[in-house]
Design an enzyme around this catalytic site. Structure first.
Site, short mmCIF file in Angstrom:
data_model
loop_
_atom_site.label_atom_id
_atom_site.label_comp_id
_atom_site.label_asym_id
_atom_site.label_seq_id
_atom_site.Cartn_x
_atom_site.Cartn_y
_atom_site.Cartn_z
CB SER A 138 -0.81 -0.42 1.04
OG SER A 138 -1.63 1.27 1.40
CE LYS A 164 -4.61 -0.44 0.47
NZ LYS A 164 -5.48 -0.66 1.36
CE LYS A 166 -4.16 3.79 2.27
NZ LYS A 166 -5.38 3.22 2.53
CG ASP A 192 -7.44 2.40 0.55
OD1 ASP A 192 -8.78 3.11 0.69
OD2 ASP A 192 -7.08 1.87 1.29
CD GLU A 217 -8.94 -0.71 0.49
OE1 GLU A 217 -8.22 -1.22 -0.26
OE2 GLU A 217 -8.79 -0.97 2.12
CG ASP A 242 -10.87 -0.92 4.57
OD1 ASP A 242 -10.54 -0.60 6.39
OD2 ASP A 242 -9.16 -0.22 4.58
CE LYS A 266 -7.42 -2.02 6.61
NZ LYS A 266 -7.18 -0.97 6.47
N GLY A 294 -4.17 -4.37 5.95
CA GLY A 294 -3.04 -4.18 7.48
C GLY A 294 -3.49 -2.42 7.84
O1 OSB Z 1 -7.32 1.68 4.68
O2 OSB Z 1 -6.44 -0.08 4.04
C1 OSB Z 1 -6.27 0.86 4.78
C2 OSB Z 1 -3.09 2.85 6.14
C3 OSB Z 1 -3.66 3.32 7.67
C4 OSB Z 1 -4.98 3.37 7.64
C5 OSB Z 1 -5.96 2.74 6.78
C6 OSB Z 1 -5.07 2.01 5.67
C7 OSB Z 1 -3.62 1.80 5.59
C8 OSB Z 1 -3.30 0.89 4.53
C9 OSB Z 1 -2.02 0.01 5.35
O3 OSB Z 1 -3.78 0.66 3.70
C10 OSB Z 1 -1.63 -1.44 5.19
C11 OSB Z 1 -0.51 -1.89 5.85
O4 OSB Z 1 -1.05 -2.25 6.39
O5 OSB Z 1 0.44 -1.65 4.84
MG MG Z 2 -8.39 0.93 3.13
#
Ligand code: OSB
Ligand code: MG
Length: 381
Positions: A138, A164, A166, A192, A217, A242, A266, A294
């Site tokens: 991510s 992924k 952001k 995401d 996402e 999510d 999660k 995660g």
């Molecule tokens: O939306 O999945 C998410 C990290 C912080 C808050 C929200 C998210 C995330 C990640 C991190 O996408 C994924 C990871 O732990 O590598």
């Molecule tokens: Mg997410």
């Protein structure tokens, strides 16, 4: 049978190698709430609460979780016998709203203790079948498309099976297009948004359809399903939920409404392993792919995620990056690693979490600790 005698809470500070930015906030110095559990026969286990410092992802935070465990959760589990770890969440949910992350931390810790006691790897106790799990990365929001392209290039070269990105308004189509052009049509990309959009942005989000993403996402509000259903009708790209999936009921609602086609599970978000297994089983029945998300966990929370992701329905790569992606040094040995072809190995050669918790290192990182005991319990020597 499992009966908890002692529950210790600790807060550690673990600095991320670099700040992680999502649309709703940034994490840099990770505050982490860890739990140490001990049962009436001396079996022990560790677990991690995935809450962040601030309520930027869910209403839970480190501090509200600490309060919830000490005031309401621990008194419901300490000294009480459970025939099966599946009975724990119902006992925590009765007349007790929310606080799913601390509930999950305790529940998952009790599964870890149960696995230790039974002498089986956690993955096996949960019903996992996979020995290796495809891994995704991510990538946080960067200042420029070029900076993101550089990160994505490295990730692909490292072998990651899913990348992924952001996104947020102002850092979306242009950024994802740059990555798609640089990495080529076959790169497994997804986006995401962490709730950064509304239905008024449908046109902008529909532009992502041309970029052939595996999924997008949680584009809309963190607690929404109905508007996601409206959006999904207008997008070709599958929506993955999510934040909105906080229970089996919400996963059912997603399917009923057509609010999404994929679920990010999660365990820390849905109240633990029993709820994760229920969502997994339901999703398999309804041909909904799931994958393990995660929360920038330490090696302890990662062990829980890896164990869960070994279940057969987890057919898409999980956000299970190796320790070195996040930390200069993790709190477990061996650290989590990834093979050149993007796979993480499920530790099946030993009971419980499958890794050794580095208690000396955790002691060094601890900023507060408190120990709770069952009524009449004697402190361990
Ligand atoms: O939306 O999945 C998410 C990290 C912080 C808050 C929200 C998210 C995330 C990640 C991190 O996408 C994924 C990871 O732990 O590598
Ligand atoms: Mg997410």
């Amino acid at each position: 049978m499992i009966r908890l005698e002692e529950l210790a809470l600790r807060e550690i500070r673990l600095p991320l190698k670099e700040p992680f930015r999502i649309s709703s906030g940034v994490v840099s110095d990770r505050r982490i709430l860890l739990l140490e559990l001990r049962d009436d026969e001396g079996a022990t286990g560790w677990s991690e609460c995935v809450a962040f410092d601030t309520p930027m992802y869910s209403p839970d935070t480190i501090d509200t979780s600490w309060l919830a465990i000490t005031e309401w959760i621990a008194p419901r589990v300490l000294g009480r016998s459970f025939g099966d770890p599946r009975e724990i969440l119902p006992a925590l949910e009765r007349d007790f709203r929310g606080h799913l992350m601390p509930k999950a931390a305790v529940e998952m810790g009790m599964w870890v203790v149960a696995a230790e006691r039974a002498g089986v790897p956690l993955a096996r106790l949960l019903g996992g079948t996979r020995t290796h799990i495809a891994t995704g990365i991510s990538l946080g929001i960067e200042r420029t498309p070029d900076a993101l392209v550089e990160k994505a290039r490295q990730a692909l070269a490292q072998g990651y099976r899913k990348i992924k990105l952001k996104i947020q308004p102002g850092a979306d189509v242009e950024y994802v297009t740059a990555v798609r052009e640089a990495l080529g049509p076959d790169a497994p990309l997804m986006a995401d948004a962490n709730n950064a959009y509304t239905l008024a942005d449908t046109h902008q989000l529909a532009r992502l359809d041309a970029l052939d993403l595996l999924m997008i996402e949680q584009p809309l509000a963190w607690d929404d399903l109905v508007q996601h259903a409206e959006l999904q009708r207008r997008l070709r790209t599958p929506i993955c939920l999510d934040e909105s999936i906080t229970s089996l009921d919400r996963a059912r609602d997603m399917v009923t409404l057509g609010a999404g086609r994929i679920v990010n599970i999660k365990p820390g978000r849905v109240g633990g392993f029993a709820a994760s297994l229920a969502i997994h089983d339901f999703s398999v029945q309804h041909s909904v792919p799931v994958w393990c998300g995660g929360m920038l966990e330490s090696g302890i929370g990662r062990a829980c995620n890896v164990a869960l992701a070994s279940l057969p329905g987890f057919t898409k790569p999980g956000d299970l990056s190796p320790s070195a992606r996040y930390w200069a040094r993790d709190v477990v040995t061996p650290e989590w690693t990834m093979s050149d072809d993007g796979m993480v190995t499920v530790p099946l050669d030993r009971p419980g979490l499958g890794v050794t918790v580095d208690v000396d290192r955790i002691d060094d990182l601890t900023v507060r600790r408190t120990v709770l005991r069952a009524p009449g319990a004697v402190a361990a020597v």
